[in-house]
Design an enzyme around this catalytic site. Structure first.
Site, short mmCIF file in Angstrom:
data_model
loop_
_atom_site.label_atom_id
_atom_site.label_comp_id
_atom_site.label_asym_id
_atom_site.label_seq_id
_atom_site.Cartn_x
_atom_site.Cartn_y
_atom_site.Cartn_z
N LYS A 13 2.43 3.97 -5.29
CA LYS A 13 2.34 5.53 -5.24
C LYS A 13 3.16 5.99 -3.86
O LYS A 13 4.38 6.63 -3.85
CB LYS A 13 1.15 6.07 -5.03
CG LYS A 13 0.08 5.98 -6.19
CD LYS A 13 -1.00 6.59 -6.29
CE LYS A 13 -1.97 5.99 -5.14
NZ LYS A 13 -2.60 5.06 -5.20
N ARG A 88 -8.10 12.72 -7.07
CA ARG A 88 -8.54 11.39 -7.30
C ARG A 88 -9.79 11.41 -8.27
O ARG A 88 -10.30 10.41 -8.78
CB ARG A 88 -8.99 10.70 -6.27
CG ARG A 88 -8.64 9.21 -5.95
CD ARG A 88 -8.83 8.89 -4.61
NE ARG A 88 -7.67 8.84 -3.85
CZ ARG A 88 -7.03 7.78 -3.45
NH1 ARG A 88 -7.30 6.68 -3.63
NH2 ARG A 88 -5.78 8.04 -2.54
N ARG A 127 0.32 -6.24 1.90
CA ARG A 127 0.87 -4.97 2.61
C ARG A 127 0.86 -5.20 4.10
O ARG A 127 -0.05 -5.53 4.56
CB ARG A 127 0.20 -3.71 2.22
CG ARG A 127 0.81 -2.70 2.56
CD ARG A 127 0.45 -1.41 2.14
NE ARG A 127 -1.07 -1.01 1.92
CZ ARG A 127 -1.46 -0.28 1.05
NH1 ARG A 127 -0.84 0.57 0.58
NH2 ARG A 127 -2.86 -0.03 1.18
N ARG A 160 -3.72 -2.81 7.15
CA ARG A 160 -4.70 -1.65 7.12
C ARG A 160 -6.01 -2.36 6.97
O ARG A 160 -6.00 -3.37 6.33
CB ARG A 160 -4.34 -0.78 6.00
CG ARG A 160 -3.81 0.47 6.38
CD ARG A 160 -3.23 1.53 4.95
NE ARG A 160 -4.28 1.63 3.93
CZ ARG A 160 -3.86 2.32 3.25
NH1 ARG A 160 -2.84 2.82 2.70
NH2 ARG A 160 -4.97 2.60 2.15
N ARG A 171 -12.14 -0.96 -3.75
CA ARG A 171 -11.31 0.26 -4.06
C ARG A 171 -10.83 0.26 -5.49
O ARG A 171 -10.86 1.46 -6.30
CB ARG A 171 -10.23 0.37 -3.26
CG ARG A 171 -10.34 0.64 -1.68
CD ARG A 171 -9.14 0.12 -0.57
NE ARG A 171 -8.14 0.71 -0.88
CZ ARG A 171 -7.02 0.27 -0.47
NH1 ARG A 171 -6.97 -0.77 0.32
NH2 ARG A 171 -5.84 0.93 -0.58
P1 AP5 Z 1 2.17 1.33 -1.61
O1 AP5 Z 1 3.38 2.06 -2.34
O2 AP5 Z 1 1.57 1.27 -0.29
O3 AP5 Z 1 0.88 1.61 -2.81
P2 AP5 Z 1 -0.11 2.83 -2.80
O4 AP5 Z 1 -0.11 3.08 -4.52
O5 AP5 Z 1 0.46 3.99 -2.13
O6 AP5 Z 1 -1.55 2.39 -2.30
P3 AP5 Z 1 -2.51 2.86 -1.38
O7 AP5 Z 1 -3.23 1.55 -0.84
O8 AP5 Z 1 -1.97 3.52 -0.22
O9 AP5 Z 1 -3.35 3.90 -2.18
P4 AP5 Z 1 -4.66 4.19 -1.99
O10 AP5 Z 1 -4.94 5.32 -3.05
O11 AP5 Z 1 -5.86 3.35 -2.25
O12 AP5 Z 1 -4.77 4.49 -0.47
P5 AP5 Z 1 -4.85 6.19 0.39
O13 AP5 Z 1 -4.16 5.62 1.39
O14 AP5 Z 1 -4.10 7.09 -0.68
O15 AP5 Z 1 2.46 -0.29 -2.02
C1 AP5 Z 1 1.42 -1.14 -2.05
C2 AP5 Z 1 2.31 -2.46 -1.63
O16 AP5 Z 1 2.94 -3.04 -2.76
C3 AP5 Z 1 3.06 -2.36 -0.58
O17 AP5 Z 1 3.13 -3.66 0.51
C4 AP5 Z 1 4.55 -2.25 -1.38
O18 AP5 Z 1 5.55 -2.61 -0.40
C5 AP5 Z 1 4.40 -2.93 -2.34
N1 AP5 Z 1 5.10 -2.46 -3.53
C6 AP5 Z 1 5.27 -1.11 -3.99
N2 AP5 Z 1 5.87 -1.16 -5.00
C7 AP5 Z 1 6.18 -2.39 -5.53
C8 AP5 Z 1 6.86 -2.89 -6.58
N3 AP5 Z 1 7.49 -2.08 -7.47
N4 AP5 Z 1 7.36 -4.16 -6.91
C9 AP5 Z 1 6.53 -4.97 -5.68
N5 AP5 Z 1 5.85 -4.65 -4.61
C10 AP5 Z 1 5.72 -3.24 -4.67
O19 AP5 Z 1 -6.46 6.44 0.63
C11 AP5 Z 1 -6.88 5.61 1.36
C12 AP5 Z 1 -8.45 5.95 1.34
O20 AP5 Z 1 -8.44 7.46 1.64
C13 AP5 Z 1 -9.08 5.90 -0.04
O21 AP5 Z 1 -9.55 4.58 -0.30
C14 AP5 Z 1 -10.12 6.85 0.02
O22 AP5 Z 1 -11.26 6.28 0.96
C15 AP5 Z 1 -9.77 8.05 0.93
N6 AP5 Z 1 -9.09 9.14 0.15
C16 AP5 Z 1 -7.72 9.07 -0.05
N7 AP5 Z 1 -7.52 10.16 -0.85
C17 AP5 Z 1 -8.57 10.81 -1.31
C18 AP5 Z 1 -9.08 11.41 -2.30
N8 AP5 Z 1 -8.23 12.51 -3.13
N9 AP5 Z 1 -10.33 11.68 -2.61
C19 AP5 Z 1 -11.22 11.11 -1.89
N10 AP5 Z 1 -10.87 9.83 -0.90
C20 AP5 Z 1 -9.70 9.58 -0.70
#
Ligand code: AP5
Length: 214
Positions: A13, A88, A127, A160, A171
């Protein structure tokens, strides 16, 4: 244009959101980044959010909805936004819908980046992110030019805290059912567009541009 990026943790994402927000000239709003920034600033909200994030759980809805909708109130969102990681769950989706209705607006595209769960563990544990600018890498799929250093600003790359294997699995467990429900919610609204997140990054970007149309 108002866009939501939907997908399990690690689906790509954030990676895709950056490209799409730049090409559409709309702000990229990641609730995860907002929480991490708040923790870095040692605000009360950031310290509270960190408790949930480090265990792989969700931050409570009242806090999350507040921070997301406040951010959407800022003037740079007047002509569109790209939300990454929000909503979410259905309660958050309903709050967003009500907020937009009050502004005579709505969501145009919900991009669901679909990736199998087994691939996600490998993506997240591999990552690395830049400690300064937040640029994302992967030790195998997307390594930096110089090991351990950011291509953009040369600062050290870090892992991270919530990318350890146990927390990643938690997660995924927390988000699986919720993501499915959100797909159903937006599918029934006619805004869901599914792309194959297993393809190489540039191909995923091309798919997203195609489903969003001209
Ligand atoms: P990346 O693009 O970083 O993946 P992502 O989907 O953004 O993953 P996140 O871990 O950031 O999502 P998340 O939802 O768990 O975390 P967030 O920070 O939002 O890609 C991942 C890896 O794959 C990278 O190394 C990349 O290079 C590689 N990659 C990407 N595309 C690729 C491809 N096509 N092929 C190969 N490799 C690829 O949230 C963190 C925490 O915050 C949550 O756990 C929760 O505690 C809290 N939080 C955030 N939002 C909310 C909400 N709305 N409600 C409640 N809690 C929340």
């Amino acid at each position: 244009m108002n866009v939501i990026m939907l997908g399990l943790p690690g689906a790509g994402k954030g990676t895709q959101a950056k490209f799409i927000a730049e090409s559409q000239r709309i702000p990229h709003i990641s609730t995860g980044d907002l929480f991490r920034q708040a923790y870095q600033d040692q605000t009360k909200l950031g310290i509270l959010a960190k408790e949930y994030m480090s265990k792989g759980g969700l931050v409570p809805d009242d806090v999350t909805i507040g921070i997301a909708l406040n951010r959407l109130d800022q003037v740079d969102c007047d002509h569109g936004f790209l939300l990454d990681g929000f909503p979410r769950n259905i309660a958050q989706a309903i709050s967003l819908r009500e907020y937009l209705i009050n502004k005579s607006s709505s969501v145009d595209h919900v991009i669901y980046v679909e990736v199998n769960e087994d691939v996600l563990v490998e993506r997240l544990t591999g990552r690395r992110v830049c400690s300064k600018c937040g640029e994302t890498y992967h030790i195998i799929n997307n390594p930096p030019a110089q090991p351990g250093l950011c291509n953009t600003c040369s600062h050290p790359l870090i892992q991270r805290e919530d990318d350890s294997e146990d927390t990643v699995r938690e997660r995924l467990n927390v988000n699986k059912e919720l993501t499915l429900r959100l797909c159903e919610f937006y599918n029934s609204e006619g805004t869901l567009r599914t792309v194959d997140g297993l393809r190489p990054m540039d191909e995923v970007t091309a798919q997203i541009k195609k489903v969003m149309g001209p």
